[in-house]
Write a protein that holds these residues in place. Sequence first.
Motif, PDB file in Angstrom:
ATOM      1  N   ASP A   1       0.837  -1.200   0.000  1.00 54.52           N
ATOM      2  CA  ASP A   1       0.000   0.000   0.000  1.00 54.52           C
ATOM      3  C   ASP A   1       0.877   1.257   0.000  1.00 54.52           C
ATOM      4  OD1 ASP A   1      -1.946  -1.885   0.338  1.00 54.52           O
ATOM      5  OD2 ASP A   1      -2.666  -1.155   2.271  1.00 54.52           O
ATOM      6  N   ALA A   2       0.427   2.286  -0.741  1.00 55.97           N
ATOM      7  CA  ALA A   2       1.053   3.623  -0.736  1.00 55.97           C
ATOM      8  C   ALA A   2       2.557   3.560  -0.995  1.00 55.97           C
ATOM      9  CB  ALA A   2       0.773   4.330   0.584  1.00 55.97           C
ATOM     10  N   SER A   3       2.986   2.661  -1.880  1.00 57.77           N
ATOM     11  CA  SER A   3       4.421   2.440  -2.090  1.00 57.77           C
ATOM     12  C   SER A   3       4.994   3.186  -3.288  1.00 57.77           C
ATOM     13  CB  SER A   3       4.699   0.946  -2.257  1.00 57.77           C
ATOM     14  OG  SER A   3       3.943   0.397  -3.332  1.00 57.77           O
ATOM     15  N   VAL A   4       4.154   3.839  -4.106  1.00 63.89           N
ATOM     16  CA  VAL A   4       4.650   4.583  -5.263  1.00 63.89           C
ATOM     17  C   VAL A   4       3.978   5.949  -5.321  1.00 63.89           C
ATOM     18  CG1 VAL A   4       5.241   2.538  -6.615  1.00 63.89           C
ATOM     19  CG2 VAL A   4       2.959   3.541  -6.847  1.00 63.89           C
ATOM     20  N   ASP A   5       4.680   6.892  -5.957  1.00 65.10           N
ATOM     21  CA  ASP A   5       4.163   8.254  -6.111  1.00 65.10           C
ATOM     22  C   ASP A   5       3.426   8.463  -7.426  1.00 65.10           C
ATOM     23  OD1 ASP A   5       5.409   9.329  -3.653  1.00 65.10           O
ATOM     24  OD2 ASP A   5       7.275   8.837  -4.700  1.00 65.10           O
ATOM     25  N   ALA A   6       3.658   7.574  -8.380  1.00 61.89           N
ATOM     26  CA  ALA A   6       2.986   7.670  -9.681  1.00 61.89           C
ATOM     27  C   ALA A   6       2.862   6.283 -10.279  1.00 61.89           C
ATOM     28  CB  ALA A   6       3.759   8.587 -10.635  1.00 61.89           C
ATOM     29  N   VAL A   7       1.750   6.064 -10.953  1.00 59.86           N
ATOM     30  CA  VAL A   7       1.540   4.852 -11.751  1.00 59.86           C
ATOM     31  C   VAL A   7       1.360   5.296 -13.190  1.00 59.86           C
ATOM     32  CG1 VAL A   7       0.047   2.880 -12.225  1.00 59.86           C
ATOM     33  CG2 VAL A   7       0.479   3.571  -9.855  1.00 59.86           C
ATOM     34  N   LEU A   8       2.248   4.847 -14.078  1.00 56.56           N
ATOM     35  CA  LEU A   8       2.149   5.159 -15.501  1.00 56.56           C
ATOM     36  C   LEU A   8       1.909   3.871 -16.280  1.00 56.56           C
ATOM     37  CD1 LEU A   8       3.242   7.891 -14.539  1.00 56.56           C
ATOM     38  CD2 LEU A   8       4.707   7.945 -16.558  1.00 56.56           C
ATOM     39  N   ALA A   9       1.174   3.985 -17.365  1.00 57.89           N
ATOM     40  CA  ALA A   9       0.877   2.837 -18.225  1.00 57.89           C
ATOM     41  C   ALA A   9       1.025   3.274 -19.670  1.00 57.89           C
ATOM     42  CB  ALA A   9      -0.539   2.319 -17.957  1.00 57.89           C
ATOM     43  N   GLY A  10       1.947   2.660 -20.386  1.00 57.01           N
ATOM     44  CA  GLY A  10       2.193   3.005 -21.782  1.00 57.01           C
ATOM     45  C   GLY A  10       1.459   2.075 -22.727  1.00 57.01           C
TER      46      GLY A  10
END
Length: 259
Positions: A99-108
């Motif tokens: 949980d809450a382990s990244v600041d951004a999630v990107l998907a290409g």
Amino acid sequence: MDHNERPAHASSFGAAAVEYAEHRPDYARTAVRWALEPAPGPRVLDLGAGTGKLTATLVALGADVVAVEPDPAMLSELRRSLPDVRALPGSAEAIPLPDASVDAVLAGNAMHWFDMAVAGPEIARVLAPDGILAGLWNLVDDRAEWVAELVRVGGSAAFGPRDTPAVWRVETAGMHLPEAPAAARFGSPEQAEFAHGQRRTADSLVATIATRAGVLVMPEPERAATLSRIRTLLAGGAETARGEFTLPMLTGVLRVRRL
């Protein structure tokens, strides 16, 4: 696309993982910077990372990246090309992170494959407060006449509903992000487009188009006929008949903040 056809399309890329890695374009750096601009920190998840096209750009921009990819063949190519990146098996619907382990999630070129009813809450779970979710898509710029003709000749299998700018704007504006559990919510979406391009020859552009899901799942005779029509068009085009040329593109970004 018919609902029953989505799984076959989504899982088609592994059979062409090597070709995908060789021929698919990267993403405009200006687009990736814009996607990350409001993120509260450097930790980024590349979700549905494929062979690492977006991952490599994130690394070049100095992000602290973890990549998650469900297809073993695609994941193997990513690990081969980017051995220093933490790359995990997993999916948008089951992300192998705390949980809450990244600041951004990107998907290409991947968000349209997600089951957002499940993936939306799961993405919200791994995002830190004020974190960013952004989808990026590489679009062929059909304002160029020869590109518009390429799209027409290739048909809906070679160029889907999110492959040209005007349709992409409508399709992504209508993407639904379900309410996440507990206090997590997503804000209003923002769209932006950034100039991009890929150096190609006629042969390498045909090879690129051959890695698209709609082409990969075609029966072989139909696939061969489609690629033959495209090859004939490129061979007769003033812009594409001789040597290298630039395929004009845009990278489109859909960005939302986790509240």
